[in-house]
Structures are given as structure tokens and as C-alpha cells.
Design a protein around this motif. Structure first.
Motif, PDB file in Angstrom:
ATOM      1  N   GLN A   1       0.817  -1.203   0.000  1.00  0.00           N
ATOM      2  CA  GLN A   1       0.000   0.000   0.000  1.00  0.00           C
ATOM      3  C   GLN A   1       0.859   1.264   0.000  1.00  0.00           C
ATOM      4  O   GLN A   1       2.024   1.259   0.391  1.00  0.00           O
ATOM      5  N   ASN A   2       0.235   2.366  -0.407  1.00  0.00           N
ATOM      6  CA  ASN A   2       0.893   3.664  -0.333  1.00  0.00           C
ATOM      7  C   ASN A   2       0.705   4.261   1.057  1.00  0.00           C
ATOM      8  O   ASN A   2      -0.139   3.824   1.839  1.00  0.00           O
ATOM      9  N   GLY A   3       1.501   5.289   1.359  1.00  0.00           N
ATOM     10  CA  GLY A   3       1.335   6.000   2.615  1.00  0.00           C
ATOM     11  C   GLY A   3       2.297   5.561   3.702  1.00  0.00           C
ATOM     12  O   GLY A   3       3.192   4.730   3.489  1.00  0.00           O
ATOM     13  N   ILE A   4       2.091   6.109   4.888  1.00  0.00           N
ATOM     14  CA  ILE A   4       2.987   5.923   6.028  1.00  0.00           C
ATOM     15  C   ILE A   4       2.193   5.410   7.231  1.00  0.00           C
ATOM     16  O   ILE A   4       1.089   5.879   7.497  1.00  0.00           O
ATOM     17  N   GLY A   5       2.755   4.440   7.947  1.00  0.00           N
ATOM     18  CA  GLY A   5       2.187   4.037   9.226  1.00  0.00           C
ATOM     19  C   GLY A   5       1.503   2.677   9.252  1.00  0.00           C
ATOM     20  O   GLY A   5       1.276   2.132  10.327  1.00  0.00           O
ATOM     21  N   LEU A   6       1.182   2.124   8.077  1.00  0.00           N
ATOM     22  CA  LEU A   6       0.488   0.841   8.064  1.00  0.00           C
ATOM     23  C   LEU A   6       1.363  -0.265   8.631  1.00  0.00           C
ATOM     24  O   LEU A   6       0.872  -1.169   9.320  1.00  0.00           O
ATOM     25  N   GLU A   7       2.659  -0.207   8.376  1.00  0.00           N
ATOM     26  CA  GLU A   7       3.552  -1.261   8.851  1.00  0.00           C
ATOM     27  C   GLU A   7       3.538  -1.369  10.371  1.00  0.00           C
ATOM     28  O   GLU A   7       3.676  -2.463  10.929  1.00  0.00           O
ATOM     29  N   GLU A   8       3.373  -0.231  11.059  1.00  0.00           N
ATOM     30  CA  GLU A   8       3.316  -0.261  12.519  1.00  0.00           C
ATOM     31  C   GLU A   8       2.050  -0.970  13.004  1.00  0.00           C
ATOM     32  O   GLU A   8       2.085  -1.718  13.988  1.00  0.00           O
ATOM     33  N   GLU A   9       0.941  -0.742  12.324  1.00  0.00           N
ATOM     34  CA  GLU A   9      -0.312  -1.403  12.691  1.00  0.00           C
ATOM     35  C   GLU A   9      -0.221  -2.910  12.463  1.00  0.00           C
ATOM     36  O   GLU A   9      -0.698  -3.697  13.287  1.00  0.00           O
ATOM     37  N   VAL A  10       0.387  -3.298  11.352  1.00  0.00           N
ATOM     38  CA  VAL A  10       0.511  -4.721  11.036  1.00  0.00           C
ATOM     39  C   VAL A  10       1.461  -5.405  12.008  1.00  0.00           C
ATOM     40  O   VAL A  10       1.228  -6.543  12.431  1.00  0.00           O
ATOM     41  N   ARG A  11       2.511  -4.717  12.406  1.00  0.00           N
ATOM     42  CA  ARG A  11       3.488  -5.309  13.320  1.00  0.00           C
ATOM     43  C   ARG A  11       2.855  -5.623  14.675  1.00  0.00           C
ATOM     44  O   ARG A  11       3.282  -6.558  15.364  1.00  0.00           O
ATOM     45  N   GLU A  12       1.831  -4.871  15.070  1.00  0.00           N
ATOM     46  CA  GLU A  12       1.135  -5.155  16.330  1.00  0.00           C
ATOM     47  C   GLU A  12       0.355  -6.465  16.260  1.00  0.00           C
ATOM     48  O   GLU A  12       0.078  -7.087  17.284  1.00  0.00           O
ATOM     49  N   MET A  13       0.023  -6.893  15.040  1.00  0.00           N
ATOM     50  CA  MET A  13      -0.769  -8.106  14.855  1.00  0.00           C
ATOM     51  C   MET A  13       0.077  -9.315  14.460  1.00  0.00           C
ATOM     52  O   MET A  13      -0.340 -10.454  14.645  1.00  0.00           O
ATOM     53  N   PHE A  14       1.284  -9.036  13.918  1.00  0.00           N
ATOM     54  CA  PHE A  14       2.088 -10.121  13.340  1.00  0.00           C
ATOM     55  C   PHE A  14       3.551  -9.953  13.743  1.00  0.00           C
ATOM     56  O   PHE A  14       4.191  -8.952  13.397  1.00  0.00           O
ATOM     57  N   PRO A  15       4.124 -10.928  14.450  1.00  0.00           N
ATOM     58  CA  PRO A  15       5.489 -10.778  14.955  1.00  0.00           C
ATOM     59  C   PRO A  15       6.578 -11.185  13.963  1.00  0.00           C
ATOM     60  O   PRO A  15       7.758 -10.982  14.231  1.00  0.00           O
ATOM     61  N   GLY A  16       6.201 -11.767  12.833  1.00  0.00           N
ATOM     62  CA  GLY A  16       7.195 -12.279  11.891  1.00  0.00           C
ATOM     63  C   GLY A  16       7.780 -11.205  10.985  1.00  0.00           C
ATOM     64  O   GLY A  16       7.616 -10.008  11.216  1.00  0.00           O
ATOM     65  N   ASN A  17       8.482 -11.670   9.943  1.00  0.00           N
ATOM     66  CA  ASN A  17       9.115 -10.750   9.007  1.00  0.00           C
ATOM     67  C   ASN A  17       8.071 -10.003   8.175  1.00  0.00           C
ATOM     68  O   ASN A  17       7.173 -10.606   7.581  1.00  0.00           O
ATOM     69  N   ILE A  18       8.215  -8.685   8.128  1.00  0.00           N
ATOM     70  CA  ILE A  18       7.317  -7.836   7.348  1.00  0.00           C
ATOM     71  C   ILE A  18       8.156  -7.039   6.349  1.00  0.00           C
ATOM     72  O   ILE A  18       9.138  -6.390   6.724  1.00  0.00           O
ATOM     73  N   TYR A  19       7.759  -7.112   5.098  1.00  0.00           N
ATOM     74  CA  TYR A  19       8.451  -6.409   4.021  1.00  0.00           C
ATOM     75  C   TYR A  19       7.506  -5.390   3.393  1.00  0.00           C
ATOM     76  O   TYR A  19       6.296  -5.422   3.602  1.00  0.00           O
ATOM     77  N   TYR A  20       8.103  -4.519   2.603  1.00  0.00           N
ATOM     78  CA  TYR A  20       7.301  -3.592   1.807  1.00  0.00           C
ATOM     79  C   TYR A  20       7.781  -3.664   0.359  1.00  0.00           C
ATOM     80  O   TYR A  20       8.982  -3.629   0.096  1.00  0.00           O
ATOM     81  N   LEU A  21       6.839  -3.810  -0.551  1.00  0.00           N
ATOM     82  CA  LEU A  21       7.118  -3.647  -1.974  1.00  0.00           C
ATOM     83  C   LEU A  21       6.540  -2.302  -2.378  1.00  0.00           C
ATOM     84  O   LEU A  21       5.322  -2.129  -2.423  1.00  0.00           O
ATOM     85  N   THR A  22       7.400  -1.348  -2.626  1.00  0.00           N
ATOM     86  CA  THR A  22       6.969  -0.013  -3.017  1.00  0.00           C
ATOM     87  C   THR A  22       6.968   0.077  -4.531  1.00  0.00           C
ATOM     88  O   THR A  22       8.023   0.079  -5.166  1.00  0.00           O
ATOM     89  N   PHE A  23       5.774   0.133  -5.113  1.00  0.00           N
ATOM     90  CA  PHE A  23       5.635   0.166  -6.563  1.00  0.00           C
ATOM     91  C   PHE A  23       5.569   1.611  -7.064  1.00  0.00           C
ATOM     92  O   PHE A  23       4.883   2.458  -6.478  1.00  0.00           O
ATOM     93  N   THR A  24       6.278   1.872  -8.154  1.00  0.00           N
ATOM     94  CA  THR A  24       6.131   3.158  -8.847  1.00  0.00           C
ATOM     95  C   THR A  24       5.444   2.956 -10.196  1.00  0.00           C
ATOM     96  O   THR A  24       5.316   3.894 -10.971  1.00  0.00           O
ATOM     97  N   THR A  25       4.997   1.752 -10.460  1.00  0.00           N
ATOM     98  CA  THR A  25       4.327   1.441 -11.718  1.00  0.00           C
ATOM     99  C   THR A  25       2.987   2.167 -11.790  1.00  0.00           C
ATOM    100  O   THR A  25       2.181   2.098 -10.862  1.00  0.00           O
TER     101      THR A  25
END
Length: 322
Positions: free
Chosen positions: A97-121
Motif C-alpha cells: 500500500q501507499n502511505g505511512i504508518g500501516l507497517e506499525e499497525e501490522v506489526r502489532e498483529m504479526f510478529p514475523g518478518n514484514i516487508y514492503y514492496l513499493t511500486f512506482t508502476t
């Protein structure tokens, strides 16, 4: 097992990229039926058919998900993830997703590895047709929210192809805030005036100044926090920051007063905020584009706060009408 949650423009593009590489992803979707879709490429005003994606399989039952790509709207992501975690063991999550802050919300729910694919397409998904614009700029940058090299080495899926350049960066915030600059341009401010960019800017100096100040404020924040700028394929974000920060308004206004120039910058595509807010009367992702500024009360975000409040007021009025 590879699962894509959400089959909008990015989710469909991911499905296409993975299938081109021989992967067979499953889909988690709220749709009653998963319709086939066609993929096109638009270059120099020529539309070329690439592929037809059929036999899309819905993930069912229980099991282990090695790679979970979350491609729903940002404000829907937590609900998607909650439903998936009830029935599946997930090893890795990849946000798109675009934007800032979603990764922090997801990390509260999931303790494993979290990545971001930032698309410019540049993508458009309408009537079961996915169109890829500006193929020469198509890129996905993989980062780990922990900024650790070992996490990136654990990611073994390859989506690098003629349709998307896969790159890696060890500086997550640098990539995310640089992409935010691109997301904000010709997108949020016009929607705050409930018009398209080429409608509002040529006749409204106030809107032009608001656009320039909005980007200037986010660039000042990047500079203050020493985040740096990530230059994407075809997008020199450092140069863009200097234009919005330092170009005199009298010259800046000349470019923004030209409807043809603005349409060319947007590939004649309707901005995502206008599409969601004005055309569809739906909630936007403004919380992730601008809402994060509330975490920095001492920083000068007057224009960003003004635009944020205008978008929220339009959302509120739409909700009352519904």
C-alpha cells in the motif's frame, strides 16, 4: 503457498508478475467471484495486449502461507489480516500500500518478518482490464521494516521482468517517504477542491500554492529527519524536492496553469483520491497519506493539516449523504 489479499490494481499486477514467473498464487478476496482479467501495456499512445489471466484460485481451508502479499486498501488491511490469521499460519507478510504508518499497525498483529514492496508502476484497473503505463519507469523496491539485510536475503520470490524492475534497499523510511512525495503530487490537493488537476489548477492560484506548500512541507520533514531521497527508476525525487522547495512561485504557476502539461504528468489518468472520493463516494487513504503528521505535533505541517481536514470533511459529508 503464496497468497495475494486484495485484487485491485496492485494485487492484479502482482498476480500477473508472479504468474509470468511460473508461480501459482492463491487469492484472498471479498468478491463473490474472481473474474479473469486482461493485461495491456500503454506506450506512446499505443495499447498492446499482453496476457489474459484466467483460472484464478481462491485460498480455502487451512494451511501455511509462506508469502502473504497484502494489497487491499490500507484502511482495510487489518481486517483482511485478522481474517487470514484465524485460519492460516503466515511466515512472511509483504505490504504494497501507499502511505505511512500501516507497517506499525501490522506489526502489532504479526510478529514475523514484514516487508514492503513499493511500486512506482502507473496502473489502471477497470472493467477487468489492467493497463500498465510508462513501462520504462515500472519498478518495485523491496525493503524490510527492520532495515536488516538478513531479512531481505530471506525473500526468495523473483518478480523482476520486462514489466517491472525489482530493486532492493536497506533504508525503508527513505524509500517510503520518497514514494509519498510522488503519491501526493497532483492527487490530494485537487480532490480537496473536488476537481481534477487540470480543472482546478489553471484557474486557481490558491490551489497551486497549496500544492507547492504541501510538497515543500513533506520535503522539509525529510530533510529535518535526515531520511534522504530514494531516486526511483525515472523519478529523481531529490530533484523533484528542489523544484517544489526552491522554484519561484511565478515560474511554478506557469507549469501548473497548463492543462496539457498536467494531463501528461498524470498519463491522462484520474488521480486515485478523486476516483475514490468524488467518483465513487468512498473513503480514501488520507490517514496514511497525511494522518501520520499527528505524531509530530511540534513540526510545521500547516498546509498538510489543512488539506487533511478538507478531505476528512468531504468524507464526512459523503457518509452523511449515504
Amino acid at each position: 503457498m503464496i497468497v495475494i489479499a486484495g485484487l485491485g490494481s496492485i494485487g492484479s499486477f502482482l498476480y500477473f508478475l508472479l504468474s509470468q514467473k511460473g508461480y501459482k498464487p492463491f487469492v484472498f478476496s471479498k468478491r463473490q467471484e474472481l473474474q479473469p482479467f486482461e493485461v495491456f501495456c500503454l506506450s506512446k499512445n499505443k495499447r498492446k495486449f499482453i496476457a489474459k489471466i484466467e483460472n484464478i484460485a481462491r485460498v480455502e481451508g487451512e494451511g501455511k502461507i509462506e508469502y502473504l502479499f497484502l494489497s487491499s486498501k490500507a484502511f482495510e488491511t487489518k481486517n483482511y489480516l485478522k481474517s487470514i490469521l484465524l485460519n492460516y499460519e503466515v511466515k512472511r507478510i509483504i505490504l504494497t500500500q501507499n502511505g505511512i504508518g500501516l507497517e506499525e499497525e501490522v506489526r502489532e498483529m504479526f510478529p514475523g518478518n514484514i516487508y514492503y514492496l513499493t511500486f512506482t508502476t502507473a496502473l489502471e484497473f477497470n472493467n477487468s482490464q489492467l493497463t500498465i503505463f510508462n513501462l520504462h519507469k515500472s519498478q518495485a523496491v523491496l525493503t524490510s521494516i527492520n532495515n536488516q539485510e538478513k531479512d531481505l536475503l530471506d525473500f526468495e520470490i523473483d518478480i523482476n521482468s520486462n514489466y517491472c524492475l525489482l530493486s532492493y534497499s536497506f533504508n525503508h523510511l527513505k524509500v517510503r517517504f520518497s514514494k509519498l512525495i510522488l503519491n501526493l503530487i497532483l492527487n490530494v490537493v485537487p480532490s480537496a477542491f473536488e476537481e481534477l488537476p487540470w480543472q482546478v489548477f489553471p484557474n486557481n492560484p490558491e490551489a497551486i500554492k497549496m500544492e507547492k506548500d504541501l510538497i515543500r512541507e513533506i520535503c522539509n520533514f525529510i530533510d529535518d529527519q535526515k531520511l534522504g531521497y530514494y531516486n526511483f527508476r525515472g523519478y529523481n525525487t531529490y530533484f523533484i524536492s528542489q523544484v517544489y522547495k526552491n522554484l519561484p512561485f511565478s515560474i511554478f504557476r506557469i507549469f501548473y496553469s497548463n492543462p496539457n502539461f498536467l494531463k501528461k504528468l498524470r498519463n491522462d489518468r484520474v488521480p486515485s483520491f478523486y476516483n475514490d472520493l468524488i467518483l465513487k463516494g468512498q473513503k480514501t487513504e488520507v490517514e496514511y497519506y497525511l494522518g501520520w503528521i499527528e505524531k509530530y505535533p511540534n513540526f510545521q505541517f500547516s498546509t498538510m493539516r489543512l488539506v487533511y481536514n478538507k478531505i476528512k470533511e468531504i468524507e464526512k459529508n459523503i457518509a452523511c449523504r449515504v
